[in-house]
Design a protein around this motif. Sequence first.
Motif, PDB file in Angstrom:
ATOM      1  N   UNK A  17      18.325   7.893  -0.451  1.00 25.97           N
ATOM      2  CA  UNK A  17      18.278   8.720  -1.815  1.00 25.97           C
ATOM      3  C   UNK A  17      16.623   8.609  -2.360  1.00 25.97           C
ATOM      4  N   UNK A  18      15.998   7.852  -1.508  1.00 24.65           N
ATOM      5  CA  UNK A  18      14.453   7.594  -1.938  1.00 24.65           C
ATOM      6  C   UNK A  18      14.262   6.912  -3.376  1.00 24.65           C
ATOM      7  N   UNK A  19      15.014   6.164  -3.723  1.00 24.64           N
ATOM      8  CA  UNK A  19      15.074   5.230  -4.882  1.00 24.64           C
ATOM      9  C   UNK A  19      13.954   4.076  -4.749  1.00 24.64           C
ATOM     10  N   UNK A  32       0.679  -1.138   0.007  1.00 22.42           N
ATOM     11  CA  UNK A  32       0.098  -0.195   0.158  1.00 22.42           C
ATOM     12  C   UNK A  32       0.867   1.338   0.026  1.00 22.42           C
ATOM     13  N   UNK A  33       0.448   2.324  -0.491  1.00 20.47           N
ATOM     14  CA  UNK A  33       1.134   3.808  -0.302  1.00 20.47           C
ATOM     15  C   UNK A  33       1.760   3.825   1.164  1.00 20.47           C
ATOM     16  N   UNK A  49       4.225   6.484  -2.653  1.00 27.32           N
ATOM     17  CA  UNK A  49       4.954   5.772  -3.053  1.00 27.32           C
ATOM     18  C   UNK A  49       4.584   4.112  -2.558  1.00 27.32           C
ATOM     19  N   UNK A  50       4.675   3.184  -3.237  1.00 23.73           N
ATOM     20  CA  UNK A  50       4.241   1.931  -2.721  1.00 23.73           C
ATOM     21  C   UNK A  50       5.453   0.915  -2.804  1.00 23.73           C
ATOM     22  N   UNK A  51       5.637   0.553  -1.360  1.00 18.62           N
ATOM     23  CA  UNK A  51       6.692  -0.532  -1.443  1.00 18.62           C
ATOM     24  C   UNK A  51       6.214  -1.849  -1.631  1.00 18.62           C
ATOM     25  N   UNK A  52       7.195  -2.521  -2.516  1.00 27.09           N
ATOM     26  CA  UNK A  52       6.523  -4.027  -2.886  1.00 27.09           C
ATOM     27  C   UNK A  52       7.995  -4.771  -2.657  1.00 27.09           C
ATOM     28  N   UNK A  53       7.721  -5.583  -1.488  1.00 26.26           N
ATOM     29  CA  UNK A  53       8.884  -6.437  -0.978  1.00 26.26           C
ATOM     30  C   UNK A  53       9.214  -7.504  -2.101  1.00 26.26           C
ATOM     31  N   UNK A  54       8.182  -8.001  -2.857  1.00 28.68           N
ATOM     32  CA  UNK A  54       8.497  -8.873  -3.858  1.00 28.68           C
ATOM     33  C   UNK A  54       9.526  -8.356  -5.155  1.00 28.68           C
TER      34      UNK A  54
END
Length: 205
Positions: free
Chosen positions: A121-123, A49-50, A85-90
């Motif tokens: 860096x927020x990448x 999620x965001x 921003x959505x964190x995607x652990x996969x």
Amino acid sequence: MTVRLVYVLDAYCGWSYGFARTMAELTAAHPGLPVEVVSGGLFTGDRRRPIGQYEFIRDANERITDLTGVSFGPGFERLLDEGSFVMDSELAARGVAALRALAPDRSVELVGALQDAFYQDGRSLSDPATYRALAERTGLDPDLLVAAFESPNAVAEAAADFRFAAELGVQGFPTLLAVEDERVATLAVGHASTEEVTRRLAALR
């Protein structure tokens, strides 16, 4: 059989980011100690999620800084402020698998650099450009790293990592285990100093 360490983390986990210094110091002090870096699946399924929906992150990051001394850079703070921003652990786990495939002996160092790319860096760890930039900074071949990140093997390795973490019973990140034959001992969960981990490791031996 030699004792090996199994380091289960999630590249999008702030506590894993805070633990990177301990891991760097530990591996520098024990260069012959095998370390297997395994990704956990913190932000998968409906947890993808965001970032703005995770209201605990700011308070958690303050605690992480207090305990570990790590800083959170302006690039990351901008992501947190903007909130979408959505964190995607996969996808992050695919990146870890790609780094592991190209330079297995540098896994701890390179995963630490990957965490810096996000938390300093927020990448996005879903973006091939992040891996290209990381390769250029760390002396890897950028084309090979991007190809490894986008490969079917990275997809399979990410899934295998999630299964292995579950089989080990890992419920929080980071978790550091010492494994010898069928024996598994926990050295750290969440946070521990290098000195604490070293004492626990010495007690096992």
